[in-house]
Write an enzyme that holds these catalytic residues in place. Sequence first.
Site, PDB file in Angstrom:
ATOM      1  N   HIS A  82       0.827  -0.942  -0.062  1.00 24.59           N
ATOM      2  CA  HIS A  82       0.007   0.104   0.006  1.00 24.59           C
ATOM      3  C   HIS A  82       0.913   1.404   0.054  1.00 24.59           C
ATOM      4  CE1 HIS A  82      -3.409   2.643   1.044  1.00 24.59           C
ATOM      5  NE2 HIS A  82      -2.648   3.190   1.696  1.00 24.59           N
ATOM      6  N   ASP A 161     -15.927   2.691   6.041  1.00 23.93           N
ATOM      7  CA  ASP A 161     -14.719   3.682   5.695  1.00 23.93           C
ATOM      8  C   ASP A 161     -15.301   4.809   4.881  1.00 23.93           C
ATOM      9  OD1 ASP A 161     -12.263   4.680   5.757  1.00 23.93           O
ATOM     10  OD2 ASP A 161     -12.199   4.069   3.689  1.00 23.93           O
ATOM     11  N   ARG A 168     -15.429  12.892   7.725  1.00 27.20           N
ATOM     12  CA  ARG A 168     -14.131  13.317   8.001  1.00 27.20           C
ATOM     13  C   ARG A 168     -13.632  14.514   7.140  1.00 27.20           C
ATOM     14  NH1 ARG A 168     -10.187   8.604   7.665  1.00 27.20           N
ATOM     15  NH2 ARG A 168      -8.578  10.252   8.110  1.00 27.20           N
ATOM     16  N   SER A 183      -8.728   3.488   8.610  1.00 30.98           N
ATOM     17  CA  SER A 183      -9.245   3.565   7.189  1.00 30.98           C
ATOM     18  C   SER A 183      -8.488   2.776   6.240  1.00 30.98           C
ATOM     19  CB  SER A 183      -9.438   5.174   6.828  1.00 30.98           C
ATOM     20  OG  SER A 183      -9.509   5.461   5.582  1.00 30.98           O
ATOM     21  N   LYS A 187      -9.547  -1.456   4.836  1.00 27.82           N
ATOM     22  CA  LYS A 187      -9.549  -1.714   3.296  1.00 27.82           C
ATOM     23  C   LYS A 187      -8.478  -2.763   3.082  1.00 27.82           C
ATOM     24  CE  LYS A 187      -9.496   2.713   2.502  1.00 27.82           C
ATOM     25  NZ  LYS A 187      -9.522   4.151   2.265  1.00 27.82           N
TER      26      LYS A 187
HETATM   27  N1  URA Z   1      -6.124   6.933   2.807  1.00 32.77           N
HETATM   28  C1  URA Z   1      -7.061   6.510   3.163  1.00 32.77           C
HETATM   29  O1  URA Z   1      -7.372   5.427   2.751  1.00 32.77           O
HETATM   30  N2  URA Z   1      -7.777   6.913   4.435  1.00 32.77           N
HETATM   31  C2  URA Z   1      -7.423   7.975   4.958  1.00 32.77           C
HETATM   32  O2  URA Z   1      -7.976   8.323   6.076  1.00 32.77           O
HETATM   33  C3  URA Z   1      -6.193   8.623   4.439  1.00 32.77           C
HETATM   34  C4  URA Z   1      -5.443   8.168   3.145  1.00 32.77           C
END
Ligand code: URA
Length: 438
Positions: A82, A161, A168, A183, A187
């Site tokens: 990631h 999310d 947010r 977050s 995922k």
């Molecule tokens: N990337 C994400 O997936 N979530 C966040 O909160 C910030 C960056």
Amino acid sequence: MNVLEIIESKKRGRELDEAQLAALVDGFTAGTVPEYQMAAFLMAVWFRGMTAAETAALTGAMLRSGEELDTSGLPSPSADKHSTGGVGDKVSLLLAPLAAACGLCVPMLSGRGLGHTGGTLDKLEAIPGYRIHLDNRGFLKIVAEQGCAIVGQSGSIAPADGRIYALRDVTATVDCVPLITASIMSKKLAAGPRTIVIDLKTGSGAFMTDLDRARELATALVAVGRSYGRTMAVVFSDMDQPLGRMIGHAVETIEAFAALRPGGRERAPADLVELTGELTAEMVRGAGLVPDLAAARVRVRAAWDDGSAYARLLAWVAAQDGRLDPDREDFSLVTAPLATEITAPRDGWLAAVDCRALGLALADMKGARRKVDDPLDLSCGLEFLPRVGDRLAKGDVIARVFCSRKDEAEAAAKRALAALAFSAEEAPARPLILERLG
Ligand code: URA
């Protein structure tokens, strides 16, 4: 469970337990907890923070709001990478087939770009025919057969999310380490990889501009991953200049794929080769295919140079119905013509790059989104030639701008030139890999 009490507890800085966090997220997903209560909770977290246990519990609650892929039937160890996002970051496009050629299965869910950073999904859409939406079965079948697949995250993955992130965004609570961690990890965990390598970018083109905050985020990501039994590693990489030479969708995809062609490793930009190689080696080591990083590097280089990574790339893209013509230098992707060039205004050294501004220069040509629903021009781009620390003579070409619309190209060129700082004194080159964790 009384939601008001949960918010009150967090406001007073008390630690919440797993059941409280699950009740809050479940209620929000089901619509019984209204947005104003979730917004108040998020702000309380922003001020009070979360313990490692709370962050892991919040991640779990968000993960369980949707589907989790079962990767236990894959024929080889699963691993994923990631990136926290940057300018010119096309690593996933070559890392996935490279890792597959090293003996890993890579189930990769990717996102779209927003603001100055690009998204892998948009880059893949520059390939004619490429299907970014597959059902979970079809996705895992390609991963099992080809070693990798990259698709867009469906609405069934961590849906909490998506809704929490949207809140947010409008309540000034994006920049909060436990919320970012939950977050990202909800995922990533949903796709099921056993090893997760994070490319944590810092600098002017990154989401985290300073290294101390990046370290805080890395520590939280690793703690959550480990609490879910995953092997974690973090590589901190510099994003104070673009990665590789190309910025844009089709042009980055071509640059990434060309790097895997026979002899491509020597011709590709050195920073792209180094970072891709190191992240892939961390995946190979983390998955336990080899005893240490030195052996992992040997395996990665062999898979790159013997053509097996390139063969995987062609097979994976074809499996997702993408049409690449390997006999053509541009693989038959559509790119815009050269519109203008940026040249060095005087003799000197390139001292600094405002990388974010280069990402926004792409947006000037509709090559990046300012709003989530902005349409994209996948054919435009910038080729940025020098590295920080390079000596330039007046008139040297610094960048080429590819765009079908002259006025937009001129605006992008103007912004890109203003993003560069020149020095009459020798300027130091920037290291690419700053440190590691895990
Ligand atoms: N990337 C994400 O997936 N979530 C966040 O909160 C910030 C960056």
